[in-house]
Scaffold this active site. Structure first.
Site, mmCIF file in Angstrom:
data_model
loop_
_atom_site.group_PDB
_atom_site.id
_atom_site.type_symbol
_atom_site.label_atom_id
_atom_site.label_comp_id
_atom_site.label_asym_id
_atom_site.label_seq_id
_atom_site.Cartn_x
_atom_site.Cartn_y
_atom_site.Cartn_z
ATOM 1 N N ILE A 19 49.188 44.439 24.274
ATOM 2 C CA ILE A 19 48.270 43.397 23.821
ATOM 3 C C ILE A 19 47.327 43.870 22.722
ATOM 4 C CG2 ILE A 19 48.334 42.086 25.965
ATOM 5 C CD1 ILE A 19 45.778 43.444 26.831
ATOM 6 N N GLY A 22 44.832 50.317 18.445
ATOM 7 C CA GLY A 22 43.779 50.786 17.556
ATOM 8 C C GLY A 22 44.054 52.213 17.150
ATOM 9 N N GLY A 23 43.067 52.825 16.499
ATOM 10 C CA GLY A 23 43.259 54.181 16.013
ATOM 11 C C GLY A 23 43.398 55.209 17.115
ATOM 12 N N GLY A 25 44.405 54.336 20.560
ATOM 13 C CA GLY A 25 45.194 53.992 21.722
ATOM 14 C C GLY A 25 45.922 52.673 21.602
ATOM 15 N N VAL A 27 46.865 49.332 24.042
ATOM 16 C CA VAL A 27 46.426 48.665 25.256
ATOM 17 C C VAL A 27 47.535 47.740 25.755
ATOM 18 C CG1 VAL A 27 44.687 47.181 26.307
ATOM 19 C CG2 VAL A 27 44.030 48.768 24.480
ATOM 20 N N LYS A 42 45.094 51.422 28.909
ATOM 21 C CA LYS A 42 44.965 51.964 27.553
ATOM 22 C C LYS A 42 45.647 53.325 27.484
ATOM 23 C CE LYS A 42 41.520 53.319 24.078
ATOM 24 N NZ LYS A 42 40.066 53.412 23.791
ATOM 25 N N ASP A 137 30.537 52.571 18.232
ATOM 26 C CA ASP A 137 31.618 51.824 17.581
ATOM 27 C C ASP A 137 31.468 50.331 17.841
ATOM 28 O OD1 ASP A 137 33.826 51.656 15.936
ATOM 29 O OD2 ASP A 137 35.288 51.993 17.540
#
Length: 298
Positions: A19, A22-23, A25, A27, A42, A137
């Site tokens: 779903i 990202g940089g 991991g 998910v 994750k 972040d």
């Protein structure tokens, strides 16, 4: 090991579908076979150019930081697991969409919608800061919008307050466009840095673009350090909150309590304010990831 739908992770978590990515991991929507509930799993990935030997420790660190934060608007962490050569963090599955995806698809939020989102994210940040954790972040992609809830996700680069912001690589972690000036200068991570990032996130929510523009990350960081943000055009009563949170100097920046008071004022004076209550059960709905509902509170 190749992971795909149907894979059983750590003898307990059945992967259903991917779903997000990202940089740091990937998910998955997954099912906890032991408890019979849906979760988010994750799978941690090493940063570009780095090895994977420290993934287990990094995953445990992220899980510990996130688990410190007990707040309805902070994603809940259930478990940290290691399976073969992969590390995993098991979290609650939030049935919502990232703020950036919602804005791209349906357009910017109204000031009132953005104020409601900001209050919930601010609540999560205050809980994190009280626990000694700086998120580092905060950005639209890490703000999940559900039906009646807003959730701050991804504590993957969180740090203890006062921890140096620069890793050995000399690269500041996090999205450049939402990185506070002091962090861009290599100064320690502090709670006020998260507040600056919240201001930049609220700017994006009402304007539909980042407050600092540039052809690449380096140009954006230079603009944050030396320039002024693009003036907000659609923020209305939210503009003083955004500009107050995004002041370059920490001492001049709004504090979390000050920002909370100002965000409530935006809600109280907006149309439909009778539905807003600090103590009552009925509060304005968070913007939904669908067109008509997204526009309802405007």
């Amino acid at each position: 090991m190749v992971h795909g739908p149907g894979t059983l992770v750590a003898g307990r978590y059945r992967l259903l579908e991917r779903i997000g990515r990202g940089g740091f991991g990937v998910v998955w929507r997954a099912r906890d076979e032991r408890l019979g509930r849906r979760v988010a799993a994750k799978q941690l990935l090493p940063p570009a150019g780095a090895g994977g030997s420290d993934l287990g420790e990094r995953g445990l660190r992220e899980a510990r930081f996130a688990a410190r934060v007990a707040h309805p608007s902070a994603v809940a962490v259930y478990d940290a697991a290691h399976d073969g050569d992969c590390s995993w963090i098991i979290m609650e599955l939030v049935p919502g969409r990232p703020l950036n995806a919602l804005v791209r698809e349906h357009g910017p939020l109204s000031p009132r919608q953005a104020a409601w989102v900001g209050l919930q994210v601010l609540g999560a940040l205050r809980a994190a800061h009280a626990a000694g954790v700086v998120h580092r972040d905060v950005k639209p992609g890490n703000v999940l919008i559900a039906r009646r809830r807003v959730v701050l996700a991804d504590f993957g680069i969180a740090a203890l307050a006062g921890e140096p912001a620069l890793p050995r690589s000399g690269v500041v972690p996090g999205a450049p466009a939402y990185t506070a000036p002091e962090r861009a200068r290599g100064e320690p991570a502090v709670p006020a840095s998260d507040l600056w990032s919240l201001g930049a996130t609220l700017f994006y929510a009402v304007e539909g673009h980042r407050p600092y523009l540039g052809p690449g990350p380096a140009a954006i960081v230079r603009a944050i350090l030396t320039g002024e943000p693009v003036p907000p055009c659609h923020a209305g009563p939210l503009a003083p909150v955004i500009t107050g949170l995004m002041r370059r100097e920490i001492d001049a920046r709004l504090t979390a309590p000050q920002a909370a008071v100002m965000l409530w004022r935006v809600l109280d004076r907006a149309p439909g304010r009778a539905a807003v209550s600090r103590t009552g059960a009925r509060r304005p709905r968070a913007p939904r990831p669908r067109g008509p509902e997204h526009r309802r509170m405007r």
